[in-house]
Design a protein around this motif. Structure first.
Motif, short mmCIF file in Angstrom:
data_model
loop_
_atom_site.label_atom_id
_atom_site.label_comp_id
_atom_site.label_asym_id
_atom_site.label_seq_id
_atom_site.Cartn_x
_atom_site.Cartn_y
_atom_site.Cartn_z
N VAL A 1 0.85 -1.19 0.00
CA VAL A 1 0.00 0.00 0.00
C VAL A 1 0.89 1.24 0.00
CG1 VAL A 1 -1.70 1.35 1.28
CG2 VAL A 1 -1.92 -1.12 1.17
N SER A 2 0.83 2.01 -1.04
CA SER A 2 1.61 3.24 -1.17
C SER A 2 0.91 4.12 -2.19
CB SER A 2 3.04 2.93 -1.62
OG SER A 2 3.04 2.29 -2.88
N PRO A 3 1.33 5.40 -2.34
CA PRO A 3 0.68 6.28 -3.32
C PRO A 3 0.63 5.63 -4.70
CG PRO A 3 2.15 7.55 -1.93
CD PRO A 3 2.37 6.10 -1.59
N GLY A 4 -0.55 5.50 -5.24
CA GLY A 4 -0.71 4.91 -6.55
C GLY A 4 -0.91 3.41 -6.53
N ILE A 5 -0.71 2.77 -5.36
CA ILE A 5 -0.88 1.33 -5.23
C ILE A 5 -1.89 1.06 -4.12
CG2 ILE A 5 0.26 -0.86 -4.75
CD1 ILE A 5 2.84 0.34 -5.72
N ILE A 6 -2.97 0.37 -4.45
CA ILE A 6 -4.02 0.15 -3.46
C ILE A 6 -4.13 -1.32 -3.05
CG2 ILE A 6 -5.37 2.13 -4.19
CD1 ILE A 6 -7.17 0.21 -5.77
N SER A 7 -3.22 -2.18 -3.57
CA SER A 7 -3.30 -3.61 -3.24
C SER A 7 -3.03 -3.85 -1.76
CB SER A 7 -2.27 -4.39 -4.07
OG SER A 7 -2.21 -5.73 -3.64
N LYS A 8 -3.85 -4.71 -1.15
CA LYS A 8 -3.64 -5.08 0.24
C LYS A 8 -3.36 -6.58 0.35
CE LYS A 8 -6.22 -1.36 2.49
NZ LYS A 8 -7.27 -1.02 3.47
N GLU A 9 -2.70 -7.11 -0.66
CA GLU A 9 -2.36 -8.53 -0.68
C GLU A 9 -1.22 -8.80 0.30
OE1 GLU A 9 -3.79 -11.08 -2.31
OE2 GLU A 9 -5.32 -9.70 -3.06
N ILE A 10 -1.32 -9.90 1.03
CA ILE A 10 -0.28 -10.36 1.93
C ILE A 10 0.18 -11.72 1.44
CG2 ILE A 10 0.23 -11.12 4.30
CD1 ILE A 10 -1.86 -9.10 5.25
N PHE A 11 1.49 -11.92 1.39
CA PHE A 11 2.00 -13.19 0.88
C PHE A 11 1.46 -14.33 1.73
CE2 PHE A 11 4.93 -16.73 0.71
CZ PHE A 11 5.14 -16.86 -0.66
N CYS A 12 1.02 -15.39 1.06
CA CYS A 12 0.46 -16.54 1.76
C CYS A 12 1.18 -17.81 1.33
CB CYS A 12 -1.04 -16.65 1.45
SG CYS A 12 -1.84 -18.06 2.30
N LEU A 13 1.69 -18.55 2.29
CA LEU A 13 2.27 -19.85 2.03
C LEU A 13 1.12 -20.85 2.09
CD1 LEU A 13 5.07 -21.25 1.65
CD2 LEU A 13 5.02 -21.74 4.08
N PRO A 14 0.73 -21.43 0.95
CA PRO A 14 -0.48 -22.27 0.92
C PRO A 14 -0.41 -23.46 1.87
CG PRO A 14 0.28 -21.76 -1.30
CD PRO A 14 1.37 -21.33 -0.35
N GLU A 15 -1.57 -23.87 2.31
CA GLU A 15 -1.65 -25.04 3.17
C GLU A 15 -1.37 -26.29 2.34
OE1 GLU A 15 -4.55 -26.16 6.81
OE2 GLU A 15 -5.51 -25.83 4.88
N TYR A 16 -0.54 -27.18 2.85
CA TYR A 16 -0.18 -28.39 2.12
C TYR A 16 0.07 -29.51 3.11
CZ TYR A 16 2.15 -31.25 -1.48
OH TYR A 16 2.49 -32.25 -2.36
N GLU A 17 -0.71 -30.55 3.02
CA GLU A 17 -0.69 -31.62 4.03
C GLU A 17 0.70 -32.24 4.19
OE1 GLU A 17 -2.91 -35.91 4.93
OE2 GLU A 17 -3.50 -34.66 3.23
N ILE A 18 1.44 -32.37 3.09
CA ILE A 18 2.76 -33.02 3.14
C ILE A 18 3.72 -32.27 4.04
CG2 ILE A 18 4.81 -33.55 1.76
CD1 ILE A 18 2.55 -35.55 1.44
N ILE A 19 3.64 -30.94 4.07
CA ILE A 19 4.53 -30.14 4.90
C ILE A 19 4.31 -30.47 6.37
CG2 ILE A 19 5.12 -27.79 5.64
CD1 ILE A 19 4.43 -26.85 2.81
N ALA A 20 3.05 -30.54 6.80
CA ALA A 20 2.74 -30.88 8.19
C ALA A 20 3.18 -32.30 8.52
CB ALA A 20 1.25 -30.72 8.44
#
Length: 248
Positions: free
Chosen positions: A198-217
């Motif tokens: 979020v900055s002047p000229g940018i309105i995206s509020k996306e946050i990086f997400c590490l997807p859920e994946y059963e194998i990792i757990a």
């Protein structure tokens, strides 16, 4: 670390904390090695060095806080200082609570990356508390380290560790985070840490997400890196590294 080619450490990190005069940090380092077939070459071993955590650093099991009484926030930093020229990255995984080991780890760190759960308000608030209160506390304590002015650890923007989100969920999360930012407005500007784009000229509020994946757990309990066994897990964590640490 049950791979037959891996090397177990001689001592624990707690032993190095408890008696650094006689136990070197080098004795606490193990090696995880795995066979990899490289095209055009013979089978090679790839891996990484690792220092295992210790139950002694878990304040939930040691309610007397004996560890906190014996060690201060500079202990880990003093142990790791001799290793910093030998490694490009030293990654310290800490408990989510603000215990003695967490304090010592942040004091030793240059950069702090905070995973959060998008569906857990307490996880988001804990991240806010760490950025607004805990990290500035360490920065103040570390202004002069080893005789040199040192600003201290820098917090990176948060990321979501696992979970699936719909567009409706995203809007609800944004509202919760906006409330948290407003709540902490007098102590810190949290906008760059929660909504870094979020900055002047940018309105995206996306946050990086590490997807859920059963194998990792699953591999968390086998003590084997999921990224070595599954391409999908490797891709996820490569994306995380590119987002926060690799400039292209």
């Amino acid at each position: 670390m049950d791979d037959s080619n891996s090397i177990k450490p001689k001592k624990t990190l707690y032993e190095a904390f408890d008696n650094s005069k006689y136990v070197s940090i080098l004795e606490t380092i193990g090696k995880y090695l795995i066979k990899i077939a490289v095209k055009g070459e013979k089978v090679v071993f790839r891996g990484f060095d690792i220092i295992f955590g210790c139950k002694e650093f878990n304040d939930e099991e040691h309610k007397t806080s004996s560890v906190s009484a014996k060690f201060n926030s500079t202990t880990l930093d003093k142990l790791l200082i001799s290793l910093k020229d030998d490694y490009d990255y030293i990654i310290i995984d800490t408990p989510p609570n603000w215990n003695s080991f967490s304090k010592s780890a942040i004091y030793a760190a240059d950069v702090v990356l905070i995973p959060t759960k998008h569906n857990n308000i307490y996880s988001l608030e804990n991240a806010a508390i760490a950025i607004a209160n805990f990290i500035p506390e360490v920065q103040k304590a570390r202004q002069t380290r080893n005789g040199v002015y040192d600003f201290g650890p820098i917090a990176l923007p948060i990321f979501f560790n696992g979970g699936k989100m719909t567009d409706i969920t995203k809007l609800k999360i944004q509202k919760e985070i906006e409330d948290i930012i407003f709540k902490f407005r007098k102590s810190a500007d949290l906008l760059p840490y929660f909504f870094p784009k979020v900055s002047p000229g940018i309105i995206s509020k996306e946050i990086f997400c590490l997807p859920e994946y059963e194998i990792i757990a699953k591999y968390a309990f086998s003590q084997k890196p999921a990224t070595y066994a599954h391409k999908t897990a490797y891709t996820y964590y490569k994306q995380l590294a590119k987002e926060y640490f690799i400039n292209e």
